[in-house]
Design an enzyme around this catalytic site. Sequence first.
Site, PDB file in Angstrom:
ATOM      1  N   GLY A  21       0.826  -1.195   0.000  1.00  0.00           N
ATOM      2  CA  GLY A  21       0.000   0.000   0.000  1.00  0.00           C
ATOM      3  C   GLY A  21       0.862   1.245   0.000  1.00  0.00           C
TER       4      GLY A  21
ATOM      5  N   GLU B 297       5.514  -3.257   0.861  1.00  0.00           N
ATOM      6  CA  GLU B 297       5.657  -2.918  -0.560  1.00  0.00           C
ATOM      7  C   GLU B 297       4.894  -1.631  -0.777  1.00  0.00           C
ATOM      8  OE1 GLU B 297       7.532  -4.565  -2.579  1.00  0.00           O
ATOM      9  OE2 GLU B 297       7.942  -6.344  -1.365  1.00  0.00           O
ATOM     10  N   LEU B 298       5.619  -0.512  -0.934  1.00  0.00           N
ATOM     11  CA  LEU B 298       4.970   0.791  -0.811  1.00  0.00           C
ATOM     12  C   LEU B 298       5.022   1.713  -2.029  1.00  0.00           C
ATOM     13  CD1 LEU B 298       6.132   1.650   2.797  1.00  0.00           C
ATOM     14  CD2 LEU B 298       4.225   0.247   2.071  1.00  0.00           C
TER      15      LEU B 298
END
Lengths: 475, 475, 475, 475
Positions: free
Chosen positions: C228, C247-248
């Site tokens: 996100g 996981e950005l």
Amino acid sequence: MQKRYPYYLANKPMQPNADLEVRDKFSGRIATRVALPDDKAIEKAIAAAVKAEKPMREFKPYQRQAVLNHCVKRMTERSDELAKALCVEAGKPIHDAKGEVTRLIDTFRIAAELAPQIGGEVINLEISERAKGYRGFTKRMPLGAVSLITPFNFPLNLVAHKVAPAIAAGCPFVLKPSEKTPVGALIIGEVLAETDLPKGAFSVLPVTGDKAAPFVEDERLKLLSFTGGQIGWDLKAKAGRKKVVLELGGNAACIVDEDQTDRLDFVVDRLIFGAFYQSGQSCIGVQRILVHESIYDQLKRKFVAKTRKLKAGDPKKKDTFLGPMITEDAAERLHGWINEAKEHGAKVLCGGKRDGSMLDATVLENVPHDAKVSCEEAFGPVALLEPFSDFDKAIDRVNDSDYGLQAGVFTNDLTRTMRAWDRLEQGGVVIGDIPSFRVDNMPYGGIKRSGLGREGIKYAMEDMSELRLMVIRDA
Amino acid sequence: MQKRYPYYLANKPMQPNADLEVRDKFSGRIATRVALPDDKAIEKAIAAAVKAEKPMREFKPYQRQAVLNHCVKRMTERSDELAKALCVEAGKPIHDAKGEVTRLIDTFRIAAELAPQIGGEVINLEISERAKGYRGFTKRMPLGAVSLITPFNFPLNLVAHKVAPAIAAGCPFVLKPSEKTPVGALIIGEVLAETDLPKGAFSVLPVTGDKAAPFVEDERLKLLSFTGGQIGWDLKAKAGRKKVVLELGGNAACIVDEDQTDRLDFVVDRLIFGAFYQSGQSCIGVQRILVHESIYDQLKRKFVAKTRKLKAGDPKKKDTFLGPMITEDAAERLHGWINEAKEHGAKVLCGGKRDGSMLDATVLENVPHDAKVSCEEAFGPVALLEPFSDFDKAIDRVNDSDYGLQAGVFTNDLTRTMRAWDRLEQGGVVIGDIPSFRVDNMPYGGIKRSGLGREGIKYAMEDMSELRLMVIRDA
Amino acid sequence: MQKRYPYYLANKPMQPNADLEVRDKFSGRIATRVALPDDKAIEKAIAAAVKAEKPMREFKPYQRQAVLNHCVKRMTERSDELAKALCVEAGKPIHDAKGEVTRLIDTFRIAAELAPQIGGEVINLEISERAKGYRGFTKRMPLGAVSLITPFNFPLNLVAHKVAPAIAAGCPFVLKPSEKTPVGALIIGEVLAETDLPKGAFSVLPVTGDKAAPFVEDERLKLLSFTGGQIGWDLKAKAGRKKVVLELGGNAACIVDEDQTDRLDFVVDRLIFGAFYQSGQSCIGVQRILVHESIYDQLKRKFVAKTRKLKAGDPKKKDTFLGPMITEDAAERLHGWINEAKEHGAKVLCGGKRDGSMLDATVLENVPHDAKVSCEEAFGPVALLEPFSDFDKAIDRVNDSDYGLQAGVFTNDLTRTMRAWDRLEQGGVVIGDIPSFRVDNMPYGGIKRSGLGREGIKYAMEDMSELRLMVIRDA
Amino acid sequence: MQKRYPYYLANKPMQPNADLEVRDKFSGRIATRVALPDDKAIEKAIAAAVKAEKPMREFKPYQRQAVLNHCVKRMTERSDELAKALCVEAGKPIHDAKGEVTRLIDTFRIAAELAPQIGGEVINLEISERAKGYRGFTKRMPLGAVSLITPFNFPLNLVAHKVAPAIAAGCPFVLKPSEKTPVGALIIGEVLAETDLPKGAFSVLPVTGDKAAPFVEDERLKLLSFTGGQIGWDLKAKAGRKKVVLELGGNAACIVDEDQTDRLDFVVDRLIFGAFYQSGQSCIGVQRILVHESIYDQLKRKFVAKTRKLKAGDPKKKDTFLGPMITEDAAERLHGWINEAKEHGAKVLCGGKRDGSMLDATVLENVPHDAKVSCEEAFGPVALLEPFSDFDKAIDRVNDSDYGLQAGVFTNDLTRTMRAWDRLEQGGVVIGDIPSFRVDNMPYGGIKRSGLGREGIKYAMEDMSELRLMVIRDA
């Protein structure tokens, strides 16, 4: 260099005679005398190696490492002596000889680092219902007594590439160095004799080729690791149940692509080095140079001019670049090939003459593809120039050979780099440099007639060991 | 089973004749007829395989996977047919035949899973100053056209162990299945012919042994993978420059330790299975049973009693445990060995009689160690019982053999487990079960006379490919 | 799309209400209603997952594989339905939606292939005398119950990248999909409910962000895997003893080097795709395009012209390229950024207008480096063009960002390729293509503010398991 | 031991003051004085480390190896001095101190061996048609500047386990050793200052805990590697975007199974060593001893008798086994726990008294499971005896703890060995020995409250680096 050298039988120096004369390859004079083992000595060595299998298997990784580290230490201390011996017995220019000693030490160091890392795998076997409750484990076991045969051109480092992994993997060995250059191996033997390797773990026996049958045929030996010429394939057929690793050389090619204009001097320097260092007596010496037509003339001019300036002569002098070939016979053989090529239309751009074992650094062009100097392994100071118009055709031309050890490609084009890696039928493809590049931890070995298997410590250790599986069934 | 089967040449069915008669191994009647390839067909197949090297190399991992998954799918659909064919052509009891079909599918599935995982290494070459600025990369390249020779005892799964990794690794192949049991391989060929494998990628040629020389000697083939008997070693000597992998069987032993009292029935059931499934015609069938003296009599009683109750007869019947041997000759050969052992003092505890190709499940004790039935590979329904007093001596006894494929050890003692792993000279050591255990992803293969190399998809894929190094020199 | 969807609690569908409205992102109308879990349901799900730790640990690799293969089969069968659901709930053009379904299947397939390959190492511990007689073994144990939180932009495949490795690694999980796009995850839940996963092994709970605290904070959960926005870092601080994988996203850049003249149309096509597929709502969507000055104008012309022709509108139509953004708020936010950039001197080359959640494909140049649309994650259909004069400076420019997920470099220069790999501060560097490339077995994840850890099945499986060492001391 | 020690800031010794008093832990007298860094020094050190990221990244593997080999050489030369310093500053008996120096050298040696082996993978990406023509490559990049915090109990080797892999992986570091035992780390700093590590690559700053916030919170640092107590979990919450590795100890248990009768003296000797070496101040010191009821009384008798004979006193004397605890506070704390247990029914079998920082080697039985001395980390010379009747229940008892670092199991039963490996919730399970076993190349670290991540050079190097993928698309 000492006046006499013993051979090593089951870890011990033996000097029953001094029958093997080792000549200074430049002067042709006898440089030293070495004890020559007889058939009985070979038999004893093999029997001792077989007897040492169990103690070597139980010689712990840290003990193997200690032996290898001792070698690193002693060879560092004795590096000048080693370089001088190399220079005399192989006719190798002193600068190259020093380089080989450095690599000898690297090779033993790498083996020392890898010795404690021998491990295995825990394998999931529960891949279907019938295997429920089973577990798998592997480890690598030493193969047992191994047979090592080495050539004259790198009397130290090519020995190291067999001896060091054998020790790291836990294999006793019998080593037959080249009878032309036995001294390097014997000094390695001397250093090993200082260690607490189990009795019988090593023998260094500088026998002549005609006496070497047991190294190949004796069924008690579990592996034959041979570096040398095409005779290797005959040995394979006679090797019985042994595993066989062959490092047999080739007619290495190097492609120079059209985008190299700006660094042509660098390229030429590397090509000169690749073609003529230690008189071209290297498995990966540059033999065939394929140059894009747009820069062919320019490169040729520079290459020939620099080749002409190479200093030939006594390898013991610091500024000598080109020493003798290993024997007058060898020089004569290659000189004949040059002449044969000339007769069939080849043009000699420089060199081409011979004086005893001294052969000129020779550059040819327009050599027929089926001339021996093109399609066989030259193993001497000869380079062939040939233009190409299309990169893919240059690859085809390199592949149009019975050999496939290493190739070099000077290009800065990514697509061509990948295509070279995909398409060149070689053990190794060197981008941005000559095929003659080797560093001692990389996988090294050829395909086609160039050999079977890979060296480079880790790879040799794998060849010298075998998987032993354990399955445990849960009760 | 069809009335006629074609052979496969360069992916295509060929039925120029029906000269090869395949018999029902139980009734002895001709069960089907198979097209017999002549020398020209072999030559064409090899030429086609060599031509297919490039397209196979360029056949992408996901395409290879698709082919293998197609096999999984079709073999699942045709599993009954496959089991019945096995039962007839190999005389394999239908229950065992079904088990082999299950494993056939497993084997192709494993290969399908591994096909996309072919990769390589990024290697640091900067291990000393001279290698500064060099980078190493490896990948595995398909070896090229390979030669596969398979035996009669697992006409499906031992074919799968060569064919599936060849496809996964990208190698075209020519396969010579046993002429006694060609049908399994031909159905595999039929399934492969449904895929879009590049033309020439496979041929299945059920030639007789006397015509098989090109499979061994043709220099265009890069690897010989042979499963069979000791003749493999002769093939190795004739194999020229090929890599050679040999899976040659042994005289597998199983140790039953003193702590097994509480689970003796289980142990006996497993031993019975190991000794007599498919009439002992397995490389890892239990041949020598070493039992701790404290439980020897008890185990012997149970073992003999159960052996006596094994149902022998028509393998097509569901409750048959013991079918015929592959040929009357084979049964006769082993019967002779039994008699030889008897003459030298062996005691027949049960069985020992022969009717055509049907040989009794036979249990012997007191067999001299140098009797053929002890020191050679029996490959039939014979088990030898022998007591031992000391675990280490039992290990020595197992090692006192020219063979070394797998051994079993029934023990629950951790120290002895580790000692067995360390000391048993075998490719694999199975703790808590018989040596006959194999699951299709494990490394499988023997040492000593039992062979060279390992199968198990991953390991076979490694043998069928070779490292190609790329070095990049930073400009 | 069904009228109502249950959530999944401990493997079972639950429909206590239909409180969560899921809108068609294009029409804005309610497309379906989903059961909304309350706090008690979350608590029950976590408790069930913890209880399922043991049965999942004991759920064998082949059983895990069977579950994953079932998913592959069912998702293949239901692929049209899945694509349509995606199209509606995410506003994703149908062509892209179909592509995501293909990748969903790939992702489960890869996990199925890897599930049986979980193994470990046999480690030599005898590295010095004090460790003589010790042996080391490792295996990977499932971490236990894990918490998975996924975003709206890939409602299937980003779920798959957490769910599939959790199953393969043996971890029960509680999954919180985006409440904006829960349907994809719920269909995955429906498929999983058809399998024999141990009870409690999974829950799919489409709760809103304000209720999600237990997913982050509950100490019984052993790992938080979150995909996100930057809020991820706050979650990390609240995660207690959990491992955290984030996981950005980022502001992905792509360099187009001077040698791309001949393939400029290809480059532009890829850039258009990278910048505008699914309206730029991808972590690795092309945001910053750095073009060598020599081709800048030419590329700009082509890029803008093609962008103008992109078909925007209803994602359900086959020829629609550009659908809506996920919400009107999101479109408004990014529109504001565009306007902010304009105010500070940016030039709008095309696009720049907004209609509800439909934002034009917008191309900007001359954007100040500190404008939000440059230095923050745009996550919408906006691309920035910028010329550069020197390759190394282009690298510096890419690195001048708080993010580092993936970068693309169009170059055919080998030296620059290596320099890009060495110097670009990114999780991944894509040569010859846009940063938006991902295949589902590759390691994927960012550095700097872009996240922590790597996904890609193998890597996620490692994060979801832990080493368990066994040492055995020889007696 | 010198009179004064500087700290190290950006590779250089600094002696602005001598404000930190280091006491002889036995006599309580000031043994030496150390320069105490202030906040500015910490800031400078971090800034220097960040600046050193690039030069360290470019510091070649062979250069890193040379630095590590220098450490091996110098530490070997200074081993007596190091042991004496340890003995004084940590109160560690001289024999144990010498052992720690040996391991310090091992640890640096392992790192030296692994430094040149940093590599990556060549990954096949062609797993489906959409990825055709893509190639994957990975390498490990140094993470950047890292923060290291170490405890008092192994002032050399626990520092080495962070410093050596940081150097091998290419990470600059700031190290905060325990302010109680800073001298070991400062001598390591002194040795590192002799090398050509890039400027700023290391700082050794013996600050007190209350000043240590920047080590935890500064966002420029990429990893926090902490060894110490439960406070580690608080640090994790404050660590921002850093990766966090925690090694936090436990209440290690050891199971003695019923089959150990014949080797009970050996078992007792190992248990004594595990429980009381360096006064039990080890993360894996034996705290809970579970003994099968059939041998409980016998083992208890022997254990208590031998414990009574342990020589306590001045650690500088050769025959001292038991020295002081690190502080009087620490001894007081544990003494309190012993008394608490007594009050709740525990029986003191021997010991139990305290004199300043000297606490008796104390053996308890019948300790309530919720007494602190049972369920918390004792970290001192206390061992608890407890009988069990069933092996599986003993496993449950070990698991009934918030901690899970290592457990020991004395058994020779294979089935129980496998069950222990499967079921003990620990980072490591040691069969045939105490949980206190560690060799420096093995993966080491705990689960549950015992920590996060693994040390052991290879594993720490992985934590200190990150994958960088390169994808190449074929043109």
